[in-house]
Write a protein that holds these residues in place. Sequence first.
Motif, mmCIF file in Angstrom:
data_model
loop_
_atom_site.group_PDB
_atom_site.id
_atom_site.type_symbol
_atom_site.label_atom_id
_atom_site.label_comp_id
_atom_site.label_asym_id
_atom_site.label_seq_id
_atom_site.Cartn_x
_atom_site.Cartn_y
_atom_site.Cartn_z
ATOM 1 N N VAL A 29 0.844 -1.206 0.000
ATOM 2 C CA VAL A 29 0.000 0.000 0.000
ATOM 3 C C VAL A 29 0.873 1.248 0.000
ATOM 4 O O VAL A 29 0.616 2.203 -0.743
ATOM 5 C CB VAL A 29 -0.951 0.009 1.220
ATOM 6 N N LEU A 30 1.912 1.244 0.810
ATOM 7 C CA LEU A 30 2.834 2.378 0.862
ATOM 8 C C LEU A 30 3.486 2.601 -0.501
ATOM 9 O O LEU A 30 3.612 3.735 -0.964
ATOM 10 C CB LEU A 30 3.900 2.138 1.936
ATOM 11 N N SER A 31 3.871 1.517 -1.155
ATOM 12 C CA SER A 31 4.502 1.607 -2.475
ATOM 13 C C SER A 31 3.573 2.226 -3.504
ATOM 14 O O SER A 31 3.978 3.083 -4.295
ATOM 15 C CB SER A 31 4.920 0.217 -2.959
ATOM 16 N N VAL A 32 2.328 1.804 -3.481
ATOM 17 C CA VAL A 32 1.358 2.344 -4.426
ATOM 18 C C VAL A 32 1.093 3.817 -4.129
ATOM 19 O O VAL A 32 0.920 4.628 -5.048
ATOM 20 C CB VAL A 32 0.056 1.513 -4.392
ATOM 21 N N LEU A 63 11.758 9.750 -3.754
ATOM 22 C CA LEU A 63 10.438 9.120 -3.834
ATOM 23 C C LEU A 63 10.531 7.787 -4.572
ATOM 24 O O LEU A 63 9.949 6.792 -4.143
ATOM 25 C CB LEU A 63 9.460 10.067 -4.540
ATOM 26 N N ILE A 64 11.288 7.758 -5.643
ATOM 27 C CA ILE A 64 11.472 6.518 -6.404
ATOM 28 C C ILE A 64 12.228 5.491 -5.558
ATOM 29 O O ILE A 64 11.868 4.303 -5.543
ATOM 30 C CB ILE A 64 12.222 6.796 -7.722
ATOM 31 N N VAL A 65 13.240 5.928 -4.841
ATOM 32 C CA VAL A 65 14.014 5.014 -3.998
ATOM 33 C C VAL A 65 13.117 4.421 -2.910
ATOM 34 O O VAL A 65 13.147 3.217 -2.646
ATOM 35 C CB VAL A 65 15.245 5.729 -3.385
ATOM 36 N N ILE A 81 10.793 1.800 -4.506
ATOM 37 C CA ILE A 81 11.493 0.556 -4.833
ATOM 38 C C ILE A 81 11.818 -0.226 -3.557
ATOM 39 O O ILE A 81 11.648 -1.451 -3.509
ATOM 40 C CB ILE A 81 12.762 0.856 -5.651
ATOM 41 N N LEU A 82 12.258 0.477 -2.521
ATOM 42 C CA LEU A 82 12.554 -0.198 -1.250
ATOM 43 C C LEU A 82 11.300 -0.826 -0.643
ATOM 44 O O LEU A 82 11.337 -1.967 -0.170
ATOM 45 C CB LEU A 82 13.172 0.780 -0.255
ATOM 46 N N ALA A 83 10.206 -0.081 -0.649
ATOM 47 C CA ALA A 83 8.961 -0.606 -0.071
ATOM 48 C C ALA A 83 8.478 -1.830 -0.846
ATOM 49 O O ALA A 83 8.095 -2.840 -0.241
ATOM 50 C CB ALA A 83 7.891 0.482 -0.041
ATOM 51 N N PHE A 84 8.484 -1.763 -2.190
ATOM 52 C CA PHE A 84 8.100 -2.928 -2.989
ATOM 53 C C PHE A 84 9.053 -4.096 -2.739
ATOM 54 O O PHE A 84 8.623 -5.245 -2.578
ATOM 55 C CB PHE A 84 8.095 -2.605 -4.484
ATOM 56 N N GLY A 85 10.348 -3.812 -2.708
ATOM 57 C CA GLY A 85 11.336 -4.863 -2.513
ATOM 58 C C GLY A 85 11.191 -5.559 -1.173
ATOM 59 O O GLY A 85 11.209 -6.796 -1.098
#
Length: 110
Positions: free
Chosen positions: A14-17, A37-39, A42-46
């Motif tokens: 949810v945070l990633s989205v 923001l991109i980093v 990517i970290l949250a998705f990863g």
Amino acid sequence: MEWIFVIIAGFLEVLSVNYMNKWQIIKNLGLKKSSTLIVKMILAFGISLLLLNLALKTLPMSVTYAVWSGIGSVGGVLVGIIRYGESANWKRLICIAMILSSVVGLKLVS
């Protein structure tokens, strides 16, 4: 412990989205794009996928994935409603309730 991994992974999705939506808003407004923001996205998705992977070592894939994606789906809709002013009409709320009841039902019958 594995279910805690799944729940945290769902919230990180949810945070990633949310980060992805912020990126789109910045891009559409023509503002300076933030690489942090991109980093973060990517970290949250990863980390979300890493935790999901750890949970799948002992939990059944069918229920685990349903719970993870249910948290992500419902959380994404709720963030959209609360943070970005998206519609909260009764049809959307019924759909959220159906997703939640389906995920709970899958867990109960497994």
